[in-house]
Design a protein around this motif. Structure first.
Motif, short mmCIF file in Angstrom:
data_model
loop_
_atom_site.label_atom_id
_atom_site.label_comp_id
_atom_site.label_asym_id
_atom_site.label_seq_id
_atom_site.Cartn_x
_atom_site.Cartn_y
_atom_site.Cartn_z
N ILE A 28 0.86 -1.19 0.00
CA ILE A 28 0.00 0.00 0.00
C ILE A 28 0.90 1.24 0.00
O ILE A 28 1.86 1.31 0.77
CB ILE A 28 -0.92 0.04 1.24
CG1 ILE A 28 -1.52 -1.34 1.50
CG2 ILE A 28 -2.01 1.09 1.07
CD1 ILE A 28 -2.39 -1.40 2.74
N GLY A 29 0.58 2.20 -0.87
CA GLY A 29 1.46 3.36 -1.03
C GLY A 29 2.52 3.04 -2.07
O GLY A 29 3.68 3.42 -1.96
N GLY A 32 4.55 5.91 -3.71
CA GLY A 32 5.15 6.92 -2.84
C GLY A 32 6.66 6.75 -2.83
O GLY A 32 7.21 5.85 -3.49
N ASP A 64 -2.54 2.45 -4.30
CA ASP A 64 -2.46 3.72 -3.58
C ASP A 64 -3.85 4.33 -3.62
O ASP A 64 -4.83 3.58 -3.82
CB ASP A 64 -1.34 4.63 -4.13
CG ASP A 64 -1.39 4.80 -5.63
OD1 ASP A 64 -2.49 4.64 -6.21
OD2 ASP A 64 -0.35 5.09 -6.25
N SER A 115 -1.26 7.11 6.21
CA SER A 115 -2.72 7.23 6.25
C SER A 115 -3.34 6.69 7.53
O SER A 115 -3.08 5.55 7.94
CB SER A 115 -3.30 6.49 5.04
OG SER A 115 -4.67 6.24 5.22
N ILE A 118 -5.84 3.82 6.61
CA ILE A 118 -5.22 2.50 6.44
C ILE A 118 -4.87 1.93 7.82
O ILE A 118 -5.13 0.75 8.11
CB ILE A 118 -3.95 2.61 5.55
CG1 ILE A 118 -4.34 3.05 4.12
CG2 ILE A 118 -3.16 1.31 5.53
CD1 ILE A 118 -5.18 2.06 3.34
N ASN A 136 4.36 3.27 8.63
CA ASN A 136 3.37 4.28 9.03
C ASN A 136 3.17 4.21 10.54
O ASN A 136 2.68 3.21 11.06
CB ASN A 136 2.06 3.96 8.27
CG ASN A 136 0.92 4.87 8.64
OD1 ASN A 136 1.07 5.80 9.43
ND2 ASN A 136 -0.24 4.59 8.07
N LYS A 137 3.54 5.28 11.24
CA LYS A 137 3.52 5.21 12.71
C LYS A 137 2.16 5.49 13.32
O LYS A 137 1.98 5.41 14.52
CB LYS A 137 4.59 6.15 13.29
CG LYS A 137 4.43 7.59 12.92
CD LYS A 137 5.67 8.39 13.23
CE LYS A 137 6.69 8.33 12.13
NZ LYS A 137 6.33 8.99 10.84
N THR A 165 10.87 0.72 11.25
CA THR A 165 11.24 1.98 10.58
C THR A 165 10.38 3.17 11.01
O THR A 165 10.62 4.28 10.57
CB THR A 165 11.12 1.85 9.05
OG1 THR A 165 9.78 1.43 8.74
CG2 THR A 165 12.12 0.88 8.49
N ALA A 351 16.10 9.65 8.27
CA ALA A 351 15.09 9.83 7.22
C ALA A 351 15.71 9.52 5.87
O ALA A 351 16.94 9.40 5.75
CB ALA A 351 14.55 11.26 7.23
N1 LIG Z 1 10.34 9.32 3.48
C1 LIG Z 1 11.06 9.00 4.56
O1 LIG Z 1 12.24 9.30 4.69
C2 LIG Z 1 10.42 8.19 5.67
C3 LIG Z 1 11.20 7.76 6.76
C4 LIG Z 1 10.62 6.97 7.77
C5 LIG Z 1 9.27 6.67 7.70
N2 LIG Z 1 8.53 7.14 6.65
C6 LIG Z 1 7.11 6.84 6.63
O2 LIG Z 1 6.80 6.11 5.45
C7 LIG Z 1 5.47 6.42 5.03
C8 LIG Z 1 5.49 6.83 3.56
O3 LIG Z 1 6.29 7.99 3.41
P1 LIG Z 1 6.63 8.55 1.95
O4 LIG Z 1 7.68 9.57 2.17
O5 LIG Z 1 6.88 7.43 1.00
O6 LIG Z 1 5.24 9.28 1.58
P2 LIG Z 1 4.70 9.66 0.11
O7 LIG Z 1 5.80 9.76 -0.87
O8 LIG Z 1 3.78 10.83 0.28
O9 LIG Z 1 3.81 8.41 -0.29
C9 LIG Z 1 2.61 8.12 0.36
C10 LIG Z 1 1.92 7.03 -0.42
O10 LIG Z 1 0.77 6.62 0.33
C11 LIG Z 1 -0.35 6.57 -0.57
N3 LIG Z 1 -1.56 6.76 0.22
C12 LIG Z 1 -1.88 7.78 1.03
N4 LIG Z 1 -3.09 7.58 1.59
C13 LIG Z 1 -3.53 6.40 1.11
C14 LIG Z 1 -4.72 5.64 1.30
N5 LIG Z 1 -5.69 6.06 2.12
N6 LIG Z 1 -4.84 4.45 0.64
C15 LIG Z 1 -3.86 4.02 -0.19
N7 LIG Z 1 -2.71 4.69 -0.41
C16 LIG Z 1 -2.56 5.87 0.23
C17 LIG Z 1 -0.09 7.68 -1.55
O11 LIG Z 1 -0.87 7.46 -2.69
P3 LIG Z 1 -1.43 8.67 -3.61
O12 LIG Z 1 -0.22 9.20 -4.33
O13 LIG Z 1 -2.39 8.01 -4.54
O14 LIG Z 1 -2.05 9.66 -2.70
C18 LIG Z 1 1.41 7.47 -1.79
O15 LIG Z 1 1.61 6.39 -2.68
C19 LIG Z 1 4.97 7.52 5.99
O16 LIG Z 1 4.19 6.95 7.01
C20 LIG Z 1 6.25 8.10 6.57
O17 LIG Z 1 6.07 8.61 7.87
C21 LIG Z 1 9.07 7.88 5.64
#
Ligand SMILES: NC(=O)c1ccc[n+]([C@@H]2O[C@H](COP(=O)([O-])OP(=O)(O)OC[C@H]3O[C@@H](n4cnc5c(N)ncnc54)[C@H](OP(=O)(O)O)[C@@H]3O)[C@@H](O)[C@H]2O)c1
Length: 386
Positions: A28-29, A32, A64, A115, A118, A136-137, A165, A351
């Protein structure tokens, strides 16, 4: 290359008389930052994962908010764009009904979203026998009753629930905390610079960059949450503190954390804080100048101890380990009953999509081995480090 070819066992394994048992993944996601990096890793490391786990891991479905893909033969993780179709209302119901049928293939759901919607579904998924790996925390940072339900459901269904993570990205933090508790060692206090995005912002502010430019840089590098206002209100950091504190044995409700936001505008005007960036630029320029004159440095520390839990924006001497951290790094100090004078320090990059995806993959491999051991018998718990 076809999905079947890509996901086929490595040659050495293929030579075996019996095919590897199958384990399915639902991502899921999928498009992203973390989800995309994870797909690339799954594609590149398929043979290694098969060798480690003795399992044929297939990406059964990915979605997603916009798109959905489902293929019983397995999707090609790195070419998902070709398979994704516009998501229809009935798609998820059909997928999860398929997964809940008796004798379904053991399956892990991987949540790479931020989300709430989710996260709310985890208890039902765990109860229906699906394992969960999440970056997702939100689920672990909801009220205590929900947090306890997750553990109870995972335990009752004998399925893995992994979330290493969610705090400190790829730094092993939650695993060591669980080890301390297995030893019967009580954690007395935790202090941490835990926000990759906010420590990056502070580093740039101390380097003379304006608040608004530093924020743009953090966003461009993928260091902030999808909504950076959450970082600035310290919401994301508060969630990390809740996850960490609870894993260390502190029973905290979200409202018990005393929070100083990083940006007063983002806290006071959640929908229009971007209009006030000039005010934040001036506030931060003055704060940094005063701190420098006093050989201090601004840090945002998340901490929990006997007196409670707080997210505190404050200055510390510029020689403190928390003050000398490079941009984007996290650092955590853990004091236990046995390690009072010499506390445990854990640190590293906090991060970044690539390191986070690497950490998610590690949880996936571990969870897959556990789920397979439960479903296919103990002989499958092999993580064969040959
Ligand atoms: N980036 C980092 O460095 C990092 C580090 C540690 C933890 N995290 C965690 O990892 C997670 C993802 O981060 P990210 O940076 O990859 O975010 P992101 O690039 O914004 O990606 C989020 C993804 O989630 C999808 N999504 C959102 N709401 C949804 C729903 N209700 N149903 C299905 N899909 C949904 C989005 O789809 P759409 O595009 O269709 O909206 C997108 O594919 C977060 O919880 C974040 O806290 C990230």
């Amino acid at each position: 290359m076809t999905a079947a070819a890509l996901l086929a066992p490595a040659p050495a394994l293929a030579a075996r008389a019996t095919p590897l048992p199958r384990l399915d993944l639902v991502l899921i996601g999928a498009r992203g930052q973390v989800g995309s990096a994870l797909r690339q890793r799954l594609a590149r490391q398929h043979a290694r994962i098969a060798a480690l786990t003795g399992l044929d891991l297939r990406l059964l479905a990915a979605f997603d908010r916009r798109g959905f893909a489902f293929d019983l033969a397995g999707l090609e993780p790195e070419r998902l764009g070709d398979a994704l179709q516009p998501r229809r209302d009935e798609d998820l119901q059909a997928l999860f009904s398929h997964l809940a049928r008796p004798n379904a293939t053991p399956t892990l759901v991987i949540d790479c979203t931020a989300s709430e919607e989710i996260a709310e579904r985890y208890p039902d998924w765990l109860a229906s026998g699906l394992g969960i790996v999440t970056a997702n925390k939100r689920a672990n940072a909801r009220d205590l009753a929900f947090y306890r339900t997750l553990r109870e459901r995972a335990s009752a269904s004998a399925v893995p629930y992994r979330f290493e993570t969610t705090v400190g990205a790829a730094i092993p933090l939650l695993g060591p905390l669980r080890d301390l508790s297995l030893r019967g060692e009580r954690v007395v206090s935790i202090q941490g610079v835990l926000s990759g995005s906010l420590s990056f912002l502070l580093e740039r502010l101390h380097a003379g960059v304006s608040f608004s430019d530093a924020l743009s840089e953090a966003q461009a590098l993928g260091y902030t949450e999808p909504d950076p206002g959450e970082d600035l209100r310290a919401e994301d950091l508060t969630r990390k503190l809740l996850v960490l504190a609870r894993e260390a044995g502190f029973d905290l409700e979200p409202q018990q954390v005393d929070v100083t936001p990083f940006s007063e505008s983002a806290a006071a005007h959640p929908s229009s804080w971007r209009d006030r960036l000039a005010i934040e630029d001036a506030t931060w320029a003055a704060r940094i100048a005063t701190a420098k004159a006093q050989r201090q440095r601004w840090v945002i520390v998340a901490e929990v101890d006997r007196d409670g839990a707080r997210v505190a924006l404050r200055t510390v001497p510029d020689t403190s380990p928390f003050a000398t951290l490079p941009a984007g790094q996290n650092l955590v100090r853990i004091e236990t009953e046995l390690q009072g004078e010499r506390p445990l320090w854990l640190g590293g990059p906090g991060a970044g999509p690539e390191i986070t995806a690497a950490g998610v993959l590690s949880d996936v491999i571990d969870a897959a081995a556990e789920l397979a051991a439960r479903r296919y018998g103990e002989s499958r718990r092999r993580i064969a480090l040959a």
